[in-house]
Design an enzyme around this catalytic site. Structure first.
Site, PDB file in Angstrom:
ATOM      1  N   ASP A 347       4.454  40.311  26.528  1.00 23.43           N
ATOM      2  CA  ASP A 347       4.309  39.185  25.605  1.00 23.43           C
ATOM      3  C   ASP A 347       4.201  39.664  24.166  1.00 23.43           C
ATOM      4  OD1 ASP A 347       1.755  40.305  26.279  1.00 23.43           O
ATOM      5  OD2 ASP A 347       0.818  38.606  25.248  1.00 23.43           O
ATOM      6  N   GLU A 348       4.548  38.778  23.252  1.00 25.72           N
ATOM      7  CA  GLU A 348       4.334  38.959  21.819  1.00 25.72           C
ATOM      8  C   GLU A 348       4.760  40.347  21.342  1.00 25.72           C
ATOM      9  OE1 GLU A 348       0.580  35.848  21.382  1.00 25.72           O
ATOM     10  OE2 GLU A 348       0.170  37.993  21.579  1.00 25.72           O
ATOM     11  N   TRP A 414       3.005  31.223  30.455  1.00 29.85           N
ATOM     12  CA  TRP A 414       1.820  30.974  29.634  1.00 29.85           C
ATOM     13  C   TRP A 414       2.122  30.099  28.409  1.00 29.85           C
ATOM     14  CZ3 TRP A 414       0.696  32.606  24.550  1.00 29.85           C
ATOM     15  CH2 TRP A 414       1.631  33.459  23.953  1.00 29.85           C
ATOM     16  N   ASP A 441     -10.356  30.791  26.936  1.00 32.25           N
ATOM     17  CA  ASP A 441     -10.944  31.253  25.674  1.00 32.25           C
ATOM     18  C   ASP A 441     -10.920  30.163  24.607  1.00 32.25           C
ATOM     19  OD1 ASP A 441      -8.097  31.681  25.878  1.00 32.25           O
ATOM     20  OD2 ASP A 441      -8.174  32.644  23.911  1.00 32.25           O
ATOM     21  N   TRP A 485      -9.210  35.393  27.567  1.00 34.06           N
ATOM     22  CA  TRP A 485      -9.058  36.405  26.525  1.00 34.06           C
ATOM     23  C   TRP A 485     -10.392  36.525  25.795  1.00 34.06           C
ATOM     24  CZ3 TRP A 485      -4.710  38.961  27.166  1.00 34.06           C
ATOM     25  CH2 TRP A 485      -3.620  38.318  27.753  1.00 34.06           C
ATOM     26  N   THR A 486     -10.744  37.743  25.372  1.00 33.81           N
ATOM     27  CA  THR A 486     -12.133  37.960  24.948  1.00 33.81           C
ATOM     28  C   THR A 486     -12.296  38.380  23.490  1.00 33.81           C
ATOM     29  OG1 THR A 486     -12.091  40.232  25.785  1.00 33.81           O
ATOM     30  CG2 THR A 486     -12.857  38.514  27.298  1.00 33.81           C
ATOM     31  N   GLU A 487     -11.334  38.017  22.624  1.00 31.70           N
ATOM     32  CA  GLU A 487     -11.527  38.338  21.212  1.00 31.70           C
ATOM     33  C   GLU A 487     -12.880  37.848  20.709  1.00 31.70           C
ATOM     34  OE1 GLU A 487      -6.963  37.930  21.486  1.00 31.70           O
ATOM     35  OE2 GLU A 487      -8.737  37.121  22.476  1.00 31.70           O
TER      36      GLU A 487
END
Length: 629
Positions: A347-348, A414, A441, A485-487
Site C-alpha cells: 500500500d501507499e 481497504w 483507529d 493502526w497505532t500512530e
C-alpha cells in the site's frame, strides 16, 4: 390467603427464572438459540470431562476460567462423567463445520459437542458469556453461578475473521500481544494480522540481517501528536522501540494456536520501508541515510488521494540486492509462522524516486512498460515467487492490483470495497477491511472529545457493514477484519479503548448470519458486555452514549440536528451559556434553528434521569465548520 400467597410466590419465582433465561447476551449472535426452562447451577466439586485427547486443553482452560472467579477447584478429566462435558464428535456434523458447536444446558449438565478443537473452544466462549458477569473477575468473588437452560447451534458465516494489530508505530510486548489475543478470541476472531514492519519500527528479528533490529527497531524519543513531531537529529539516542526474537514469536504463535487464532505476519514492502532503509540504505534508489521515523510529517497528501514522500521509504525494484534481502527476510518469516499466507503490504507506495532512478528506467525499458506504476506489479511478481518457493501464498492491500498480480494472490480491500469488487471479478480471494467500516483507529464519537485523528467511524456504522457487495460471487469473499493502526495508540489500554465495542460489532458481522443482525438488539448485548469489561478491567469506549450533532444551512440559517446511536436516550441542550442537565431544554427530534449571535451549543445525554454521555460544547464557528460533514 396462604394458598393465594403461595400461588403469588410461585408465579414470582417462575417469572424471575424466565427473566434470567431471557438475559442471554451473547456476542456474536449465534445461528440458533432455543431457551428452555430452568438453569444449571455450578458447584464446587464438579468436574469437566472430555472424550478425546485433543479436547483436553479446552477442558483445562475452561476449568481455570471458572476456578479463578468462583474460588472452586473444578478439575478436567477424561471420560463422560463430568457435570460439564466436552465432546468431539465421532462422526462430523456437516452443518456446523470445523468451527461450529452445539451447546446444551440443562439443569443436570452442560454439554458442548463439536467436530474439532476450534468448535469446542468457541462453545466454551459462548458458555462463559452465559455465566453472570462476575465470571470475568480476576479473583474469587461471590455470585449466583448459574447458567440458563438453553440449546445453541452455532457456526461462522465467514472463514476469515480477523483483527490487525500494528506494532510498528508503537511496540507492544509479547505479553501484551498475548493479552490482546485473549480478548479477540473471546469473540470468535480466528486471525491476528500482525503488522510487524513499517517506517516507524522493524519488530521481527531476522538473524541473517541483524541491523534490522539493531538499528531498525529503535527510534528517538518523541511526544506529542503523531505526524507533528520534530525530526531526528544526527547522533541523537534512539531508546524508543523494541522487537520480537524468534523465541518470542514462537511463544506467541503457540499461544494463539491454543486459542484457535492464526497469526498472519506482515512485512510491508516496497513502500513503508523506512525502518529497513535506516538499517540498509543501499536498498533504496538514492542510497541516502534515513532515520527510523518517530512520527514526523514526512509526506504531503493531496485532496485526490495522491501524495508525495519527502523522505525516501521505498525499496528499489530494479536492484537485485533487494530481492536477495527479501529472500532472507521471508525465509525466516516462513519458518516462524505456520499461516499459509504472508502479507506483503503493497500500500501507499510512492514511486517518485523510481521515476528519477536510472536503474528503474532501464528496467522499465527492458520490461517494455511505459508507466512507473507498473513496476509495482513486477516487484510483487518477484516477491510472490520468493514466497511460493517457501510454500507460502501472497496476500496484500488492494494496491497490489496495480500493475497486475497473479490469479493466486489474495487481496485485502481497504480503500472502500471497490478494490475487493474488482479483485473478486478477476477471480481473486478477498478479505474485506474497508476504512468506511473497519478502521478501528478512527475516532468513534464526537470529534471535539475523542483523541484526534483524520476520520471517524461509529460503532453503529461498523455494525451495518455487509462484506459481500451486490453483484459479487460470495465464494471469493473469505471474510473481513478490523484494522488497528497505532500512530495515536501508545498503550495497550488505549488499544482496547479503540478496539471495543467496534470489534464486537464486526465480530457479529463476520460470524453471525446477516438475517439475525439487529442494531437495537446488539446494542443491549453490547451494554451487557460493557459491564463484563468493567469487571475484567478491559478498557472500552462509551462514545455510543454521546449525542451526534450535524449541521446544515437553510435560508441563511444555521440548522442543528441531533440524535443518538443508542435508543432511549434523552438529549438536553442549552444555548444560553449554562450547563445542561435534565431540567434544560429537551431535544424533541426536530431540527433546531440556531439564533444569531456568539452562541455556544452545549449538549448532554441522559437515560432514566441520570447523565450517561459526555458533555459536548460547540461554538458557532465549530458548528459552521461541520456543515455538510
Amino acid at each position: 390467603m396462604k394458598k393465594l400467597l403461595l400461588l403469588f410466590l410461585s408465579l414470582l419465582i417462575f417469572n424471575i427464572g424466565k427473566a434470567q433465561n431471557s438475559a442471554v447476551n451473547i456476542i456474536p449472535q449465534p445461528v440458533e438459540i432455543r431457551q428452555l426452562s430452568g438453569s444449571f447451577q455450578l458447584k464446587n466439586g464438579q468436574s469437566i470431562s472430555f472424550n478425546k485427547a485433543e479436547a483436553r486443553s479446552v477442558a483445562e482452560m475452561l476449568a481455570q476460567r471458572l476456578n479463578v472467579p468462583t474460588g472452586f477447584s473444578l478439575k478436567a478429566q477424561q471420560g463422560n462423567a463430568g457435570a460439564i462435558q466436552l465432546i468431539i464428535n465421532e462422526n462430523d456434523d456437516v452443518k456446523i463445520g470445523k468451527e461450529g458447536y452445539i451447546l446444551n444446558v440443562s439443569p443436570q449438565k452442560i454439554t458442548i459437542s463439536a467436530n474439532a478443537f476450534a468448535g469446542l473452544f468457541y462453545g466454551m466462549q459462548t458458555l462463559l458469556q452465559l455465566f453472570p458477569k462476575e465470571i470475568e473477575s480476576k479473583k474469587a468473588t461471590k455470585a449466583n453461578w448459574s447458567v440458563p437452560a438453553i440449546k445453541i447451534t452455532d457456526y461462522p458465516r465467514f472463514v476469515w475473521r480477523g483483527i490487525m494489530l500494528d506494532v510498528s508505530r508503537h511496540f507492544f510486548t509479547k505479553n501484551e500481544v498475548k493479552d490482546y489475543i485473549d480478548q479477540i478470541a473471546k469473540y470468535k476472531y480466528n486471525t491476528l494480522h500482525w503488522h510487524l514492519t513499517d517506517d516507524n519500527g522493524w519488530r521481527i528479528e531476522i538473524k541473517s540481517l541483524p541491523k534490522l533490529t539493531q538499528i531498525g527497531a529503535w527510534r528517538v524519543a518523541r511526544t506529542g501528536h503523531f505526524g507533528d513531531r520534530e525530526e531526528p537529529k544526527e547522533g541523537e539516542p534512539t531508546p524508543y522501540g523494541g522487537f520480537y526474537t524468534h523465541e518470542d514469536i514462537k511463544e506467541v504463535v503457540q499461544y494463539a494456536q491454543e486459542r484457535n487464532v492464526s497469526i498472519l505476519p506482515e512485512i510491508d514492502v516496497p513502500g513503508h520501508s523506512m525502518a529497513a532503509l535506516a538499517a540498509y540504505p543501499e536498498l533504496s534508489c538514492t542510497k541516502q541515510k534515513v532515520h527510523v521515523n518517530p512520527g514526523t510529517a514526512f509526506s504531503e497528501w493531496y485532496g485526490n488521494g495522491t501524495f508525495k514522500m519527502l523522505v525516501e521509504n521505498t525499496l528499489n525494484p530494479s536492484d537485485e540486492k533487494v530481492y536477495e534481502f527479501l529472500d532472507k527476510v521471508f525465509t525466516e518469516v516462513a519458518q516462524l509462522f505456520p499461516n499459509p499466507y504472508i502479507h506483503v503490504g503493497g500500500d501507499e507506495c510512492y514511486k517518485g524516486y523510481w521515476a528519477q532512478d536510472a536503474g528503474c528506467q532501464a528496467l522499465m525499458k527492458k520490461l517494455n512498460i511505459r508507466h512507473v506504476e507498473d513496476l509495482q506489479g513486477y516487484f510483487m511478481g518477484r516477491v510472490e515467487k520468493i514466497l511460493e518457493a517457501k510454500g507460502k501464498k501472497l496476500i496484500g492491500w488492494d494496491e497490489i492490483l496495480e500493475g497486475g498480480i497473479s490469479p493466486k494472490a489474495t487481496v485485502m480491500s481497504w480503500r472502500g470495497v471497490k478494490g475487493g469488487i474488482e479483485a473478486a471479478h478477476l477471480g481473486h480471494d478477498v478479505v474485506m477491511t474497508p476504512t468506511t467500516f473497519a478502521y478501528l483507529d478512527y475516532m468513534q464519537g464526537e470529534p471535539t472529545i475523542e483523541p484526534p485523528i483524520y476520520a471517524y467511524l461509529r460503532t453503529k456504522k461498523s455494525y451495518s457493514f455487509e462484506p459481500v457487495p451486490d453483484g459479487v460471487d460470495a465464494k471469493y469473499i473469505l471474510g473481513g477484519q478490523g484494522n488497528l493502526w497505532t500512530e495515536q495508540i501508545p498503550t495497550l489500554r488505549h488499544a482496547y479503548y479503540m478496539t471495543f465495542p467496534r470489534a464486537w460489532a464486526l465480530a457479529e458481522v463476520y460470524w453471525s448470519p446477516k438475517e439475525v443482525k439487529n442494531w437495537d438488539n446488539f446494542a443491549k448485548r453490547m451494554e451487557a458486555h460493557f459491564q463484563r469489561n468493567d469487571i475484567s478491567e478491559i478498557n472500552y469506549s462509551k462514545a455510543v452514549y454521546d449525542a451526534i450533532i450535524r449541521t446544515s444551512r437553510k435560508n441563511g440559517k444555521l440548522i442543528i440536528e441531533m440524535e443518538s446511536e443508542i435508543a432511549g436516550l434523552d438529549i438536553y441542550y442549552t444555548i444560553d451559556d449554562t450547563m445542561p442537565d435534565q431540567f434544560s431544554t429537551k431535544h424533541d427530534g426536530k431540527p433546531l434553528e440556531l439564533p444569531e449571535g456568539n452562541i455556544t451549543l452545549r449538549v448532554v445525554t441522559y437515560r432514566n434521569g441520570k447523565p450517561i454521555g459526555h458533555l459536548i460544547a460547540l461554538k458557532r464557528t465549530d458548528l459552521e465548520r461541520r456543515i455538510g460533514r
